[in-house]
Every structure is written in structure tokens, then in C-alpha cells.
Write a protein that holds these residues in place. Structure first.
Motif, PDB file in Angstrom:
ATOM      1  N   ASN A   1      -1.382   2.921  -1.907  1.00  0.00           N
ATOM      2  CA  ASN A   1      -2.612   2.375  -2.474  1.00  0.00           C
ATOM      3  C   ASN A   1      -2.545   2.443  -4.001  1.00  0.00           C
ATOM      4  O   ASN A   1      -2.832   1.466  -4.683  1.00  0.00           O
ATOM      5  CB  ASN A   1      -3.816   3.146  -1.940  1.00  0.00           C
ATOM      6  N   ARG A   2      -2.137   3.571  -4.521  1.00  0.00           N
ATOM      7  CA  ARG A   2      -2.040   3.760  -5.978  1.00  0.00           C
ATOM      8  C   ARG A   2      -1.027   2.776  -6.573  1.00  0.00           C
ATOM      9  O   ARG A   2      -1.294   2.153  -7.591  1.00  0.00           O
ATOM     10  CB  ARG A   2      -1.641   5.204  -6.287  1.00  0.00           C
ATOM     11  N   ASN A   3       0.126   2.626  -5.941  1.00  0.00           N
ATOM     12  CA  ASN A   3       1.164   1.718  -6.452  1.00  0.00           C
ATOM     13  C   ASN A   3       0.685   0.268  -6.512  1.00  0.00           C
ATOM     14  O   ASN A   3       0.991  -0.450  -7.461  1.00  0.00           O
ATOM     15  CB  ASN A   3       2.429   1.804  -5.599  1.00  0.00           C
ATOM     16  N   HIS A   4      -0.046  -0.158  -5.501  1.00  0.00           N
ATOM     17  CA  HIS A   4      -0.544  -1.531  -5.459  1.00  0.00           C
ATOM     18  C   HIS A   4      -1.520  -1.812  -6.596  1.00  0.00           C
ATOM     19  O   HIS A   4      -1.661  -2.949  -7.023  1.00  0.00           O
ATOM     20  CB  HIS A   4      -1.251  -1.813  -4.132  1.00  0.00           C
ATOM     21  N   LYS A   5      -2.195  -0.814  -7.080  1.00  0.00           N
ATOM     22  CA  LYS A   5      -3.213  -1.019  -8.115  1.00  0.00           C
ATOM     23  C   LYS A   5      -2.624  -1.292  -9.494  1.00  0.00           C
ATOM     24  O   LYS A   5      -3.342  -1.702 -10.395  1.00  0.00           O
ATOM     25  CB  LYS A   5      -4.137   0.185  -8.183  1.00  0.00           C
ATOM     26  N   TYR A   6      -1.322  -1.072  -9.681  1.00  0.00           N
ATOM     27  CA  TYR A   6      -0.730  -1.190 -11.009  1.00  0.00           C
ATOM     28  C   TYR A   6       0.338  -2.269 -11.151  1.00  0.00           C
ATOM     29  O   TYR A   6       0.747  -2.583 -12.255  1.00  0.00           O
ATOM     30  CB  TYR A   6      -0.160   0.164 -11.443  1.00  0.00           C
ATOM     31  N   SER A   7       0.790  -2.830 -10.038  1.00  0.00           N
ATOM     32  CA  SER A   7       1.775  -3.907 -10.134  1.00  0.00           C
ATOM     33  C   SER A   7       1.847  -4.658  -8.807  1.00  0.00           C
ATOM     34  O   SER A   7       1.384  -4.174  -7.783  1.00  0.00           O
ATOM     35  CB  SER A   7       3.165  -3.350 -10.477  1.00  0.00           C
ATOM     36  N   GLY A   8       2.419  -5.842  -8.862  1.00  0.00           N
ATOM     37  CA  GLY A   8       2.634  -6.619  -7.649  1.00  0.00           C
ATOM     38  C   GLY A   8       1.504  -7.567  -7.303  1.00  0.00           C
ATOM     39  O   GLY A   8       0.610  -7.835  -8.105  1.00  0.00           O
ATOM     40  N   GLN A   9       1.575  -8.092  -6.075  1.00  0.00           N
ATOM     41  CA  GLN A   9       0.630  -9.107  -5.625  1.00  0.00           C
ATOM     42  C   GLN A   9      -0.819  -8.618  -5.633  1.00  0.00           C
ATOM     43  O   GLN A   9      -1.722  -9.359  -6.009  1.00  0.00           O
ATOM     44  CB  GLN A   9       0.986  -9.568  -4.212  1.00  0.00           C
ATOM     45  N   ILE A  10      -1.046  -7.391  -5.189  1.00  0.00           N
ATOM     46  CA  ILE A  10      -2.409  -6.857  -5.135  1.00  0.00           C
ATOM     47  C   ILE A  10      -2.981  -6.769  -6.538  1.00  0.00           C
ATOM     48  O   ILE A  10      -4.103  -7.197  -6.804  1.00  0.00           O
ATOM     49  CB  ILE A  10      -2.443  -5.464  -4.459  1.00  0.00           C
ATOM     50  N   TYR A  11      -2.206  -6.213  -7.440  1.00  0.00           N
ATOM     51  CA  TYR A  11      -2.628  -6.075  -8.832  1.00  0.00           C
ATOM     52  C   TYR A  11      -2.965  -7.443  -9.426  1.00  0.00           C
ATOM     53  O   TYR A  11      -4.026  -7.630 -10.017  1.00  0.00           O
ATOM     54  CB  TYR A  11      -1.534  -5.386  -9.637  1.00  0.00           C
ATOM     55  N   GLU A  12      -2.071  -8.399  -9.264  1.00  0.00           N
ATOM     56  CA  GLU A  12      -2.289  -9.735  -9.832  1.00  0.00           C
ATOM     57  C   GLU A  12      -3.517 -10.412  -9.231  1.00  0.00           C
ATOM     58  O   GLU A  12      -4.320 -10.993  -9.947  1.00  0.00           O
ATOM     59  CB  GLU A  12      -1.041 -10.610  -9.652  1.00  0.00           C
ATOM     60  N   HIS A  13      -3.651 -10.328  -7.927  1.00  0.00           N
ATOM     61  CA  HIS A  13      -4.783 -11.008  -7.283  1.00  0.00           C
ATOM     62  C   HIS A  13      -6.109 -10.316  -7.599  1.00  0.00           C
ATOM     63  O   HIS A  13      -7.152 -10.965  -7.657  1.00  0.00           O
ATOM     64  CB  HIS A  13      -4.570 -11.105  -5.768  1.00  0.00           C
ATOM     65  N   SER A  14      -6.079  -9.008  -7.820  1.00  0.00           N
ATOM     66  CA  SER A  14      -7.322  -8.279  -8.114  1.00  0.00           C
ATOM     67  C   SER A  14      -7.881  -8.637  -9.481  1.00  0.00           C
ATOM     68  O   SER A  14      -9.038  -8.322  -9.774  1.00  0.00           O
ATOM     69  CB  SER A  14      -7.101  -6.771  -8.008  1.00  0.00           C
ATOM     70  N   LYS A  15      -7.112  -9.332 -10.305  1.00  0.00           N
ATOM     71  CA  LYS A  15      -7.617  -9.790 -11.597  1.00  0.00           C
ATOM     72  C   LYS A  15      -8.626 -10.915 -11.429  1.00  0.00           C
ATOM     73  O   LYS A  15      -9.449 -11.147 -12.312  1.00  0.00           O
ATOM     74  CB  LYS A  15      -6.461 -10.268 -12.480  1.00  0.00           C
ATOM     75  N   LYS A  16      -8.564 -11.607 -10.281  1.00  0.00           N
ATOM     76  CA  LYS A  16      -9.466 -12.743 -10.074  1.00  0.00           C
ATOM     77  C   LYS A  16     -10.419 -12.576  -8.895  1.00  0.00           C
ATOM     78  O   LYS A  16     -11.298 -13.395  -8.703  1.00  0.00           O
ATOM     79  CB  LYS A  16      -8.677 -14.040  -9.945  1.00  0.00           C
ATOM     80  N   SER A  17     -10.246 -11.527  -8.108  1.00  0.00           N
ATOM     81  CA  SER A  17     -11.112 -11.335  -6.940  1.00  0.00           C
ATOM     82  C   SER A  17     -11.204  -9.849  -6.596  1.00  0.00           C
ATOM     83  O   SER A  17     -10.215  -9.128  -6.681  1.00  0.00           O
ATOM     84  CB  SER A  17     -10.539 -12.107  -5.751  1.00  0.00           C
ATOM     85  N   LYS A  18     -12.384  -9.421  -6.209  1.00  0.00           N
ATOM     86  CA  LYS A  18     -12.571  -8.028  -5.783  1.00  0.00           C
ATOM     87  C   LYS A  18     -12.023  -7.850  -4.375  1.00  0.00           C
ATOM     88  O   LYS A  18     -11.947  -8.800  -3.604  1.00  0.00           O
ATOM     89  CB  LYS A  18     -14.052  -7.663  -5.803  1.00  0.00           C
ATOM     90  N   TYR A  19     -11.656  -6.608  -4.062  1.00  0.00           N
ATOM     91  CA  TYR A  19     -11.085  -6.351  -2.742  1.00  0.00           C
ATOM     92  C   TYR A  19     -11.697  -5.131  -2.085  1.00  0.00           C
ATOM     93  O   TYR A  19     -12.310  -4.293  -2.718  1.00  0.00           O
ATOM     94  CB  TYR A  19      -9.568  -6.190  -2.822  1.00  0.00           C
ATOM     95  N   ASN A  20     -11.487  -5.074  -0.783  1.00  0.00           N
ATOM     96  CA  ASN A  20     -11.851  -3.930   0.039  1.00  0.00           C
ATOM     97  C   ASN A  20     -10.567  -3.416   0.663  1.00  0.00           C
ATOM     98  O   ASN A  20      -9.827  -4.176   1.288  1.00  0.00           O
ATOM     99  CB  ASN A  20     -12.853  -4.367   1.122  1.00  0.00           C
ATOM    100  N   TYR A  21     -10.282  -2.135   0.480  1.00  0.00           N
ATOM    101  CA  TYR A  21      -9.058  -1.514   1.003  1.00  0.00           C
ATOM    102  C   TYR A  21      -9.387  -0.874   2.337  1.00  0.00           C
ATOM    103  O   TYR A  21     -10.309  -0.065   2.430  1.00  0.00           O
ATOM    104  CB  TYR A  21      -8.564  -0.471   0.000  1.00  0.00           C
ATOM    105  N   ILE A  22      -8.640  -1.256   3.380  1.00  0.00           N
ATOM    106  CA  ILE A  22      -8.942  -0.802   4.729  1.00  0.00           C
ATOM    107  C   ILE A  22      -7.701  -0.199   5.374  1.00  0.00           C
ATOM    108  O   ILE A  22      -6.635  -0.816   5.373  1.00  0.00           O
ATOM    109  CB  ILE A  22      -9.414  -1.984   5.610  1.00  0.00           C
ATOM    110  N   LYS A  23      -7.846   0.978   5.931  1.00  0.00           N
ATOM    111  CA  LYS A  23      -6.787   1.572   6.747  1.00  0.00           C
ATOM    112  C   LYS A  23      -7.025   1.077   8.168  1.00  0.00           C
ATOM    113  O   LYS A  23      -8.035   1.399   8.790  1.00  0.00           O
ATOM    114  CB  LYS A  23      -6.847   3.101   6.667  1.00  0.00           C
ATOM    115  N   LEU A  24      -6.110   0.262   8.677  1.00  0.00           N
ATOM    116  CA  LEU A  24      -6.303  -0.393   9.972  1.00  0.00           C
ATOM    117  C   LEU A  24      -5.894   0.476  11.160  1.00  0.00           C
ATOM    118  O   LEU A  24      -6.424   0.292  12.254  1.00  0.00           O
ATOM    119  CB  LEU A  24      -5.533  -1.714  10.014  1.00  0.00           C
TER     120      LEU A  24
END
Length: 95
Positions: A30-53
Motif C-alpha cells: 500500500n505504501r509503495n503504491h502511494k509514491y510511484s507507479g499506476q496508482i500514484y499517477e492515477h491518484s493525481k486525477k481521481s480519489k480512491y478507496n483501498y480495499i483488502k479483498l
């Protein structure tokens, strides 16, 4: 937490995009996704909800479940952010 266990998670974005992944350490991932990659890039334009499935499950089951979740989200009209195929368990090991 055992190294042969993984859990499935999703980042659901407000603009109907989703990223589904599996990990052996959900806090670090979760921490890694917040600083680089697809999640990081997409979170610049849309809010997200993080879910443990899922809870931590056997790696073989997690590989199958990850693909099932991707298909389930597609069937429900979500746009999938994942670039790589499902089934990668890290450390350059793909089952």
C-alpha cells in the motif's frame, strides 16, 4: 504471516478505474503504491478507496483469485488499470 501466503487488494477510483493486486505484505505494498507507479499517477486525477479483498491465503489460491477479481470487476463495468497479467507473486516468480 507466512511467505507462501498472499492477500488480494484493490484500489477503486472515483472515476470507475480499479487496480487489483496480490501481496505478501499489504502494508508495504500500500505504501509503495502511494509514491510511484499506476496508482500514484492515477491518484493525481481521481480519489480512491483501498480495499483488502481477501485474508492471507495460499499463494496458488491467491493467483487464481486475483484473476477472478479482475474478471468480476470487468463484468461490473470497471476499467482495469493493471498492465501486467495476473499471477505475478513478486521476486520475478510467475506461476
Amino acid at each position: 504471516m507466512e511467505t507462501d501466503k498472499r492477500c488480494i487488494y484493490a484500489f477503486e477510483f472515483d472515476d470507475n478505474y480499479v487496480y487489483i493486486g496480490l501481496t505478501k505484505n499489504i502494508k508495504n505494498r500500500n505504501r509503495n503504491h502511494k509514491y510511484s507507479g499506476q496508482i500514484y499517477e492515477h491518484s493525481k486525477k481521481s480519489k480512491y478507496n483501498y480495499i483488502k479483498l481477501t485474508d492471507y491465503i495460499d499463494v496458488e489460491d491467491a493467483i487464481i483469485k486475483e484473476g477472478e477479481y479482475v474478471e468480476k470487476y470487468k463484468e461490473n463495468g470497471w476499467n482495469i488499470l493493471n498492465i501486467a497479467k495476473t499471477g505475478s507473486i513478486g521476486g520475478n516468480v510467475v506461476k
